[in-house]
Motif scaffolding. Structure first.
Motif, PDB file in Angstrom:
ATOM      1  N   CYS A  79       0.830  -1.207   0.000  1.00 27.93           N
ATOM      2  CA  CYS A  79       0.000   0.000   0.000  1.00 27.93           C
ATOM      3  C   CYS A  79       0.868   1.262   0.000  1.00 27.93           C
ATOM      4  O   CYS A  79       1.648   1.481   0.920  1.00 27.93           O
ATOM      5  CB  CYS A  79      -0.931   0.016   1.210  1.00 27.93           C
ATOM      6  N   VAL A  82       0.131   4.276   0.545  1.00 30.64           N
ATOM      7  CA  VAL A  82      -0.233   5.324   1.506  1.00 30.64           C
ATOM      8  C   VAL A  82      -0.372   4.757   2.927  1.00 30.64           C
ATOM      9  O   VAL A  82      -1.009   5.362   3.794  1.00 30.64           O
ATOM     10  CB  VAL A  82      -1.507   6.077   1.072  1.00 30.64           C
ATOM     11  N   ILE A 118      -1.909   2.264   4.514  1.00 37.54           N
ATOM     12  CA  ILE A 118      -3.178   1.919   5.167  1.00 37.54           C
ATOM     13  C   ILE A 118      -3.033   0.615   5.958  1.00 37.54           C
ATOM     14  O   ILE A 118      -3.755   0.385   6.918  1.00 37.54           O
ATOM     15  CB  ILE A 118      -4.303   1.853   4.117  1.00 37.54           C
ATOM     16  N   CYS A 175      -6.506   6.599   0.459  1.00 40.34           N
ATOM     17  CA  CYS A 175      -6.509   5.519  -0.544  1.00 40.34           C
ATOM     18  C   CYS A 175      -6.584   6.094  -1.951  1.00 40.34           C
ATOM     19  O   CYS A 175      -7.435   6.943  -2.237  1.00 40.34           O
ATOM     20  CB  CYS A 175      -7.694   4.584  -0.292  1.00 40.34           C
ATOM     21  N   VAL A 176      -5.700   5.598  -2.824  1.00 41.03           N
ATOM     22  CA  VAL A 176      -5.659   6.078  -4.207  1.00 41.03           C
ATOM     23  C   VAL A 176      -6.264   5.052  -5.171  1.00 41.03           C
ATOM     24  O   VAL A 176      -6.109   5.171  -6.391  1.00 41.03           O
ATOM     25  CB  VAL A 176      -4.214   6.439  -4.632  1.00 41.03           C
ATOM     26  N   LEU A 177      -6.941   4.048  -4.615  1.00 44.59           N
ATOM     27  CA  LEU A 177      -7.666   3.051  -5.425  1.00 44.59           C
ATOM     28  C   LEU A 177      -6.747   2.354  -6.417  1.00 44.59           C
ATOM     29  O   LEU A 177      -7.135   2.048  -7.545  1.00 44.59           O
ATOM     30  CB  LEU A 177      -8.845   3.722  -6.163  1.00 44.59           C
ATOM     31  N   CYS A 178      -5.523   2.064  -5.971  1.00 43.81           N
ATOM     32  CA  CYS A 178      -4.521   1.491  -6.880  1.00 43.81           C
ATOM     33  C   CYS A 178      -4.670  -0.014  -7.067  1.00 43.81           C
ATOM     34  O   CYS A 178      -4.049  -0.583  -7.955  1.00 43.81           O
ATOM     35  CB  CYS A 178      -3.122   1.806  -6.367  1.00 43.81           C
ATOM     36  N   ARG A 179      -5.426  -0.691  -6.202  1.00 44.11           N
ATOM     37  CA  ARG A 179      -5.667  -2.131  -6.269  1.00 44.11           C
ATOM     38  C   ARG A 179      -4.473  -2.985  -5.855  1.00 44.11           C
ATOM     39  O   ARG A 179      -4.530  -4.212  -5.957  1.00 44.11           O
ATOM     40  CB  ARG A 179      -6.103  -2.577  -7.679  1.00 44.11           C
ATOM     41  N   CYS A 197      -3.346  -3.719  -3.018  1.00 40.25           N
ATOM     42  CA  CYS A 197      -3.689  -4.604  -1.896  1.00 40.25           C
ATOM     43  C   CYS A 197      -4.525  -5.785  -2.371  1.00 40.25           C
ATOM     44  O   CYS A 197      -4.370  -6.905  -1.862  1.00 40.25           O
ATOM     45  CB  CYS A 197      -4.418  -3.836  -0.802  1.00 40.25           C
TER      46      CYS A 197
HETATM   47  S1  SF4 Z   1      -6.270   0.375  -3.137  1.00 42.73           S
HETATM   48 FE1  SF4 Z   1      -5.328  -0.775  -1.439  1.00 42.73          FE
HETATM   49  S2  SF4 Z   1      -3.110  -0.602  -1.743  1.00 42.73           S
HETATM   50 FE2  SF4 Z   1      -4.088   1.015  -2.994  1.00 42.73          FE
HETATM   51  S3  SF4 Z   1      -4.092   2.815  -1.684  1.00 42.73           S
HETATM   52 FE3  SF4 Z   1      -6.078   1.804  -1.384  1.00 42.73          FE
HETATM   53  S4  SF4 Z   1      -5.778   0.441   0.405  1.00 42.73           S
HETATM   54 FE4  SF4 Z   1      -3.724   1.050  -0.331  1.00 42.73          FE
END
Ligand code: SF4
Length: 81
Positions: free
Chosen positions: A30, A32, A34, A53-57, A59
């Protein structure tokens, strides 16, 4: 385990949360911060970081299918897929 921010919630299945190796991978993945490893290497969801969260997937990619859910509270609870 689940923690809620204002815009984002993260839920981790109990058996996945108990997996020390998965906790390590999530903490690394992650961007950021989290996810962290608490005492005893158990997974910790860092509540104060959730809304970063940058919604990068990353995780989701680092965990077994369905083990981690990123929930978009700002979008009626839609799950990041
Ligand atoms: S999508 Fe998952 S890995 Fe990406 S920033 Fe959000 S919690 Fe972190």
């Amino acid at each position: 385990m689940r923690k809620d921010g204002i815009f984002i919630a993260v839920e981790v299945a109990d058996e996945a949360a108990a997996d020390v190796e998965l906790a390590r991978r999530l903490a690394e993945a992650c961007p950021v911060d989290i996810f962290a490893q608490a005492a005893g290497d158990a997974l910790e969801i860092v509540e104060g970081s959730l809304d970063e969260c940058v919604l990068c997937r990353l995780c989701l990619d680092a965990s077994p299918p369905g083990a981690v859910k990123v929930i978009k509270l700002y979008d009626d609870g839609a799950e990041l897929a």
